[in-house]
Design an enzyme around this catalytic site. Structure first.
Site, PDB file in Angstrom:
ATOM      1  N   PRO A   1     -25.006  -1.730 -28.079  1.00 37.47           N
ATOM      2  CA  PRO A   1     -25.953  -2.805 -28.371  1.00 37.47           C
ATOM      3  C   PRO A   1     -25.764  -3.364 -29.787  1.00 37.47           C
ATOM      4  O   PRO A   1     -25.521  -2.606 -30.725  1.00 37.47           O
ATOM      5  CB  PRO A   1     -27.318  -2.122 -28.248  1.00 37.47           C
ATOM      6  CG  PRO A   1     -27.039  -0.688 -28.575  1.00 37.47           C
ATOM      7  CD  PRO A   1     -25.653  -0.404 -28.079  1.00 37.47           C
TER       8      PRO A   1
ATOM      9  N   CYS B   1     -25.523 -32.022 -42.990  1.00 34.56           N
ATOM     10  CA  CYS B   1     -25.198 -33.405 -42.682  1.00 34.56           C
ATOM     11  C   CYS B   1     -24.719 -33.587 -41.258  1.00 34.56           C
ATOM     12  O   CYS B   1     -23.616 -34.072 -41.014  1.00 34.56           O
ATOM     13  CB  CYS B   1     -24.155 -33.914 -43.678  1.00 34.56           C
ATOM     14  SG  CYS B   1     -24.743 -33.731 -45.352  1.00 34.56           S
ATOM     15  N   GLU B   2     -25.517 -33.144 -40.308  1.00 30.10           N
ATOM     16  CA  GLU B   2     -25.227 -33.361 -38.891  1.00 30.10           C
ATOM     17  C   GLU B   2     -26.552 -33.543 -38.175  1.00 30.10           C
ATOM     18  O   GLU B   2     -27.493 -32.787 -38.412  1.00 30.10           O
ATOM     19  CB  GLU B   2     -24.518 -32.137 -38.277  1.00 30.10           C
ATOM     20  CG  GLU B   2     -23.139 -31.954 -38.803  1.00 30.10           C
ATOM     21  CD  GLU B   2     -22.196 -31.266 -37.822  1.00 30.10           C
ATOM     22  OE1 GLU B   2     -22.516 -31.153 -36.624  1.00 30.10           O
ATOM     23  OE2 GLU B   2     -21.126 -30.863 -38.283  1.00 30.10           O
TER      24      GLU B   2
HETATM   25  C1  LIG Z   1     -20.480  -8.524 -28.897  1.00 31.06           C
HETATM   26  C2  LIG Z   1     -20.150  -7.235 -28.290  1.00 31.06           C
HETATM   27  C3  LIG Z   1     -21.133  -6.261 -28.165  1.00 31.06           C
HETATM   28  C4  LIG Z   1     -22.562  -6.463 -28.563  1.00 31.06           C
HETATM   29  O1  LIG Z   1     -23.175  -7.492 -27.850  1.00 31.06           O
HETATM   30  P1  LIG Z   1     -24.754  -7.724 -28.035  1.00 31.06           P
HETATM   31  O2  LIG Z   1     -25.037  -8.862 -27.140  1.00 31.06           O
HETATM   32  O3  LIG Z   1     -24.981  -8.051 -29.456  1.00 31.06           O
HETATM   33  O4  LIG Z   1     -25.419  -6.469 -27.626  1.00 31.06           O
HETATM   34  C5  LIG Z   1     -20.759  -5.035 -27.667  1.00 31.06           C
HETATM   35  N1  LIG Z   1     -19.485  -4.788 -27.299  1.00 31.06           N
HETATM   36  C6  LIG Z   1     -18.520  -5.718 -27.398  1.00 31.06           C
HETATM   37  C7  LIG Z   1     -17.144  -5.380 -26.993  1.00 31.06           C
HETATM   38  C8  LIG Z   1     -18.814  -6.964 -27.895  1.00 31.06           C
HETATM   39  O5  LIG Z   1     -17.859  -7.884 -27.984  1.00 31.06           O
END
Ligand SMILES: *Cc1c(COP(=O)(O)O)cnc(C)c1O
Length: 444
Positions: free
Chosen positions: A302, A371-372
């Site tokens: 996570p 600036c968008e």
């Molecule tokens: C981005 C990513 C995560 C974490 O994703 P979340 O949506 O932030 O939980 C975990 N593992 C891999 C391989 C990722 O690319």
């Protein structure tokens, strides 16, 4: 969450559901997080400023450890990383998932044990691999066929490296097309259906210095249902069973990635982690029993769900402008510190903080200073009708994928990060100054 006694305040505090648990409304009408009123932080550190509630980060780590007691929980560093985060993850017993030499080197030089780090990336540079091997990273997740020989050569004939393989399970999930990574038609991983995953695994098994510890998949991000994870378990165990039949290979680990969705606004819902843990365990147990495989050790990654809800972006209102159709509230940050609305069309629920307000609410669009015309932080949100320049606006759920994706656009400089805990605030990352920007600009 604050206890409120009169109903007029209740109406306003309802929108604190997506704020850190330490959030309260103070007597003077300010909002305090981690025991520190936000107006005080704005005065002391200037605006824009990002506030990180340490207790919220740690609580979220503990929630994961409690929900998944047998699993290895890796924090996905790309959501937001600084040395304090690295220490908190270490102290809470999490590992780290990194995807560059930079993230990896910051973590290891801050004292994080390299063997609890996993390196990802669909295009790892020679420097990424060199750094990983030099620092002794725990596992490297192979994402392309070319990487296998390159890594084996870098490890050397007498070396040894544990690896996983990133598999595309062919499952569509995630909050936006740009963050769906479990489907066939995107750049990550090796597909089961066209046989690339199996082919890569055969080649890894041919390299004695690479030890395959397990399969990895990451379905996408901001997923709010457990179903895609259960489906992924089924597909991954299916592949594990074929690998056992074909090579006599029994893999000890299964990494299901991250992507656990969170609520950005009170109307949204987050992924239920208890249900996720229960259903994954049940499916994994059943699928492995049916296939006659031992249950592998689960790994989860996570990022957003640990850092996101612990962060608050605090801005100063610079201008309020009424046009024919809308009221624009312009703040002193924007797409350079938070590109997510422009990238994914996400919505936020900003809150006026720092003073008591009337209960009259009006529909406004909160925009940044860049600036968008697309520099919109929150379209069509309700704010007190008397919102005016000098006010403070706070955007909750700002801890993930804001500053880690921040840019140098308009040379505004990236905001500082301040940790709050038990009534104290401390600077974690200082504001990017013009001197910082000038010092990189070395030629004429
Ligand atoms: C981005 C990513 C995560 C974490 O994703 P979340 O949506 O932030 O939980 C975990 N593992 C891999 C391989 C990722 O690319």
């Amino acid at each position: 969450m604050t206890t409120v006694h009169d109903s007029a305040v209740t109406a306003v505090t309802d929108d604190l559901t997506v704020w850190p648990a330490t959030t309260i409304e103070t007597r003077s009408g300010d909002t305090a997080v981690g025991g520190v009123p936000l107006a005080e932080l704005a005065d002391r550190f200037g605006t824009p400023v990002y506030v990180l509630d340490e207790a919220e980060v740690r609580d979220r780590c503990r929630t994961y450890r409690d929900a998944f007691p047998d699993a290895e929980v890796l924090y996905a560093a790309k959501a937001f990383l600084c040395r304090a985060m690295i220490h908190w993850m270490d102290q809470e017993g999490l590992g780290l998932d990194v995807c560059s030499a930079g993230e990896l080197e910051l973590a290891v030089t801050a004292g994080f044990p390299a063997d609890r780090i996993v390196l990802h990336g669909n295009a790892k540079s020679p420097r990424d691999l060199e750094t990983a091997l030099r620092l002794g990273v725990g596992r490297i997740v192979i994402d392309s066929p070319a990487e296998i020989a390159r890594l084996a050569a870098a490890v050397g004939p007498r070396g040894h490296q544990e690896v996983m393989v990133r598999v595309v399970p062919g499952i569509s999930a995630g909050g936006h097309e740009k963050i769906r990574t479990g489907t066939e038609d995107q750049k990550f991983g090796l597909s089961i259906s066209d046989g690339y995953a199996q082919h890569a695994i055969a080649r890894i098994l041919d390299q004695p210095q690479l030890r395959l510890t397990g399969l990895h998949c990451h379905l996408g991000s901001q997923i709010t249902s457990v179903k895609p994870y259960v489906a992924a378990v089924r597909r991954m165990v299916g592949l594990m069973s074929r690998l056992r039949d074909q090579y006599g290979l029994v893999l000890p680990e299964l990494d299901l990635g991250g992507g656990h969705g969170i609520a950005y606004r009170p109307v949204e819902r987050s992924l239920d982690l208890t249900a996720l843990a229960r259903k994954i365990r049940a499916e994994l147990g059943a699928a492995c029993a049916a296939a006659g495989l031992p249950v592998p050790r689960l790994i989860i990654e996570p990022g957003r769900a640990i850092a996101g809800p612990a962060g608050i972006a605090l801005y100063r209102v610079l201008a309020v402008k009424r046009t024919g159709l809308r009221t624009y509230v312009a703040v002193d940050g924007g797409m350079s510190d938070n590109p997510r609305p422009a990238l994914y069309g996400v919505r936020y629920a900003p809150r006026l903080v720092g003073r008591r307000t009337t209960d009259d609410r009006t529909r406004v669009t909160v925009v940044g200073r860049h600036c968008e015309a697309g520099d919109v932080l929150a379209a069509d949100v309700e704010l007190p009708a008397d919102v005016r320049p000098g006010d403070l606006l706070a955007v909750p759920v700002a801890g993930a994928y804001h500053l880690s994706m921040a840019s140098g656009y308009n040379l505004v400089g990236r905001p500082p990060v301040v940790a709050v805990r038990d009534g104290r605030a401390r600077l974690l990352v200082r504001r990017e100054s013009l001197d910082d920007i000038r010092s990189r600009d070395v030629g004429v």
